[in-house]
Design an enzyme around this catalytic site. Sequence first.
Site, PDB file in Angstrom:
ATOM      1  N   PRO A   1       0.782  -1.233   0.000  1.00  0.00           N
ATOM      2  CA  PRO A   1       0.000   0.000   0.000  1.00  0.00           C
ATOM      3  C   PRO A   1       0.819   1.292   0.000  1.00  0.00           C
ATOM      4  O   PRO A   1       1.809   1.401   0.722  1.00  0.00           O
ATOM      5  CB  PRO A   1      -0.808  -0.088   1.295  1.00  0.00           C
ATOM      6  CG  PRO A   1      -0.884  -1.534   1.606  1.00  0.00           C
ATOM      7  CD  PRO A   1       0.359  -2.156   1.060  1.00  0.00           C
ATOM      8  N   ASN A   2       0.371   2.204  -0.818  1.00  0.00           N
ATOM      9  CA  ASN A   2       0.878   3.583  -0.898  1.00  0.00           C
ATOM     10  C   ASN A   2       2.222   3.731  -1.610  1.00  0.00           C
ATOM     11  O   ASN A   2       2.701   4.852  -1.802  1.00  0.00           O
ATOM     12  CB  ASN A   2       0.954   4.230   0.495  1.00  0.00           C
ATOM     13  CG  ASN A   2      -0.392   4.224   1.185  1.00  0.00           C
ATOM     14  OD1 ASN A   2      -1.367   4.721   0.620  1.00  0.00           O
ATOM     15  ND2 ASN A   2      -0.490   3.656   2.379  1.00  0.00           N
TER      16      ASN A   2
ATOM     17  N   ARG B   1       4.650  11.148  -1.927  1.00  0.00           N
ATOM     18  CA  ARG B   1       4.361  10.973  -0.500  1.00  0.00           C
ATOM     19  C   ARG B   1       5.633  11.191   0.321  1.00  0.00           C
ATOM     20  O   ARG B   1       6.708  10.704  -0.047  1.00  0.00           O
ATOM     21  CB  ARG B   1       3.784   9.583  -0.208  1.00  0.00           C
ATOM     22  CG  ARG B   1       4.803   8.464  -0.289  1.00  0.00           C
ATOM     23  CD  ARG B   1       4.228   7.093  -0.030  1.00  0.00           C
ATOM     24  NE  ARG B   1       3.972   6.796   1.363  1.00  0.00           N
ATOM     25  CZ  ARG B   1       4.177   5.599   1.926  1.00  0.00           C
ATOM     26  NH1 ARG B   1       4.647   4.584   1.213  1.00  0.00           N
ATOM     27  NH2 ARG B   1       3.915   5.414   3.185  1.00  0.00           N
TER      28      ARG B   1
ATOM     29  N   TYR C   1      10.989   9.199   1.760  1.00  0.00           N
ATOM     30  CA  TYR C   1      11.102   8.223   0.664  1.00  0.00           C
ATOM     31  C   TYR C   1      11.768   8.772  -0.598  1.00  0.00           C
ATOM     32  O   TYR C   1      11.996   8.007  -1.542  1.00  0.00           O
ATOM     33  CB  TYR C   1       9.709   7.678   0.311  1.00  0.00           C
ATOM     34  CG  TYR C   1       9.016   7.016   1.486  1.00  0.00           C
ATOM     35  CD1 TYR C   1       9.520   5.836   2.040  1.00  0.00           C
ATOM     36  CD2 TYR C   1       7.874   7.575   2.064  1.00  0.00           C
ATOM     37  CE1 TYR C   1       8.909   5.235   3.122  1.00  0.00           C
ATOM     38  CE2 TYR C   1       7.248   6.982   3.151  1.00  0.00           C
ATOM     39  CZ  TYR C   1       7.768   5.815   3.674  1.00  0.00           C
ATOM     40  OH  TYR C   1       7.167   5.214   4.747  1.00  0.00           O
TER      41      TYR C   1
ATOM     42  N   ASN D   1       8.113  -5.524  -0.475  1.00  0.00           N
ATOM     43  CA  ASN D   1       7.990  -4.402   0.452  1.00  0.00           C
ATOM     44  C   ASN D   1       6.512  -4.365   0.874  1.00  0.00           C
ATOM     45  O   ASN D   1       5.670  -3.852   0.134  1.00  0.00           O
ATOM     46  CB  ASN D   1       8.384  -3.089  -0.234  1.00  0.00           C
ATOM     47  CG  ASN D   1       8.376  -1.921   0.754  1.00  0.00           C
ATOM     48  OD1 ASN D   1       7.780  -2.020   1.838  1.00  0.00           O
ATOM     49  ND2 ASN D   1       9.019  -0.826   0.403  1.00  0.00           N
TER      50      ASN D   1
ATOM     51  N   ALA E   1       3.031  -0.616   5.055  1.00  0.00           N
ATOM     52  CA  ALA E   1       2.488  -0.569   6.425  1.00  0.00           C
ATOM     53  C   ALA E   1       1.936  -1.915   6.883  1.00  0.00           C
ATOM     54  O   ALA E   1       1.829  -2.168   8.092  1.00  0.00           O
ATOM     55  CB  ALA E   1       1.410   0.505   6.521  1.00  0.00           C
TER      56      ALA E   1
ATOM     57  N   GLU F   1      12.307  -9.358   2.683  1.00  0.00           N
ATOM     58  CA  GLU F   1      11.534  -8.144   2.996  1.00  0.00           C
ATOM     59  C   GLU F   1      12.436  -6.922   2.808  1.00  0.00           C
ATOM     60  O   GLU F   1      13.569  -6.919   3.276  1.00  0.00           O
ATOM     61  CB  GLU F   1      11.051  -8.227   4.453  1.00  0.00           C
ATOM     62  CG  GLU F   1      10.248  -7.012   4.884  1.00  0.00           C
ATOM     63  CD  GLU F   1       9.622  -7.199   6.259  1.00  0.00           C
ATOM     64  OE1 GLU F   1       8.972  -8.234   6.494  1.00  0.00           O
ATOM     65  OE2 GLU F   1       9.823  -6.311   7.112  1.00  0.00           O
TER      66      GLU F   1
ATOM     67  N   HIS G   1      12.608  -2.523   2.874  1.00  0.00           N
ATOM     68  CA  HIS G   1      12.019  -1.217   3.192  1.00  0.00           C
ATOM     69  C   HIS G   1      12.955  -0.128   2.704  1.00  0.00           C
ATOM     70  O   HIS G   1      14.176  -0.221   2.889  1.00  0.00           O
ATOM     71  CB  HIS G   1      11.792  -1.065   4.703  1.00  0.00           C
ATOM     72  CG  HIS G   1      10.845  -2.093   5.231  1.00  0.00           C
ATOM     73  ND1 HIS G   1       9.492  -2.006   5.036  1.00  0.00           N
ATOM     74  CD2 HIS G   1      11.064  -3.247   5.891  1.00  0.00           C
ATOM     75  CE1 HIS G   1       8.907  -3.071   5.570  1.00  0.00           C
ATOM     76  NE2 HIS G   1       9.843  -3.843   6.087  1.00  0.00           N
TER      77      HIS G   1
ATOM     78  N   ARG H   1      12.440   4.949  13.018  1.00  0.00           N
ATOM     79  CA  ARG H   1      11.238   5.785  12.877  1.00  0.00           C
ATOM     80  C   ARG H   1      10.294   5.560  14.069  1.00  0.00           C
ATOM     81  O   ARG H   1      10.733   5.146  15.130  1.00  0.00           O
ATOM     82  CB  ARG H   1      10.575   5.487  11.521  1.00  0.00           C
ATOM     83  CG  ARG H   1      11.520   5.827  10.343  1.00  0.00           C
ATOM     84  CD  ARG H   1      10.863   5.563   9.010  1.00  0.00           C
ATOM     85  NE  ARG H   1       9.661   6.384   8.831  1.00  0.00           N
ATOM     86  CZ  ARG H   1       8.747   6.156   7.889  1.00  0.00           C
ATOM     87  NH1 ARG H   1       8.902   5.149   7.053  1.00  0.00           N
ATOM     88  NH2 ARG H   1       7.686   6.939   7.783  1.00  0.00           N
TER      89      ARG H   1
HETATM   90  C1  DQA Z   1       8.062   1.264   4.161  1.00  0.00           C
HETATM   91  C2  DQA Z   1       8.068   1.519   5.664  1.00  0.00           C
HETATM   92  C3  DQA Z   1       6.681   1.302   6.252  1.00  0.00           C
HETATM   93  O1  DQA Z   1       6.701   1.540   7.652  1.00  0.00           O
HETATM   94  C4  DQA Z   1       5.704   2.270   5.622  1.00  0.00           C
HETATM   95  O2  DQA Z   1       4.400   2.043   6.109  1.00  0.00           O
HETATM   96  C5  DQA Z   1       5.736   2.250   4.136  1.00  0.00           C
HETATM   97  C6  DQA Z   1       7.029   2.113   3.454  1.00  0.00           C
HETATM   98  C7  DQA Z   1       9.427   1.578   3.525  1.00  0.00           C
HETATM   99  O3  DQA Z   1       9.653   1.134   2.401  1.00  0.00           O
HETATM  100  O4  DQA Z   1      10.251   2.272   4.122  1.00  0.00           O
HETATM  101  O5  DQA Z   1       4.720   2.417   3.484  1.00  0.00           O
HETATM  102  O6  DQA Z   1       7.790  -0.101   3.920  1.00  0.00           O
END
Ligand code: DQA
Length: 153
Positions: A10-11, A18, A23, A75, A78, A100, A102, A109
């Site tokens: 998501p996102n 964003r 990011y 990835n 959230a 995984e 990120h 964070r």
């Molecule tokens: C993320 C870190 C997560 O905590 C966050 O919700 C994201 C992006 C990252 O790539 O740093 O959406 O996965």
Amino acid sequence: MKKILCLNGPNLNRLGKREVDVYGTETYEALENLVVEWSGKLGITVECRQSNHEGVLIDSLHEAFDAGFAGVLMNPAALTHSSYSLRDAIASISPVPVVEVHISNIHARESFRHQSITAPVCIGQISGFGFDGYYLGLLALVRAIQCGEEKKR
Ligand code: DQA
């Protein structure tokens, strides 16, 4: 050629728009282009998918197993911090290795990001290296796949 699924949660389609302080300003499309370029250099093929929907991500993991993908770079965004169903989906496709990744350093964070529900069923986690983390993840997958093949021989 080994096929890897690069799955983004998501996102992440909002990259470049964003929280650019966290990011960066590069877009999701730029990330996909890099992942494809790096895959070519590593001698693998990659399919990139992004969804804002938990169930779609779960279906993609099941499909990766059924379609014979050699590994998954994921990835979970959230959902990392909240999704038991995603964790179970990752566990359900064993022995397909999942890494995984990120973009940001989740451990530096907010405290709710420090816990990953999904990492314990992955072969490892990469966090905090920006888009380069995807390259590191692909490299880790290639090595893990090679080791798995050697063990079978
Ligand atoms: C993320 C870190 C997560 O905590 C966050 O919700 C994201 C992006 C990252 O790539 O740093 O959406 O996965």
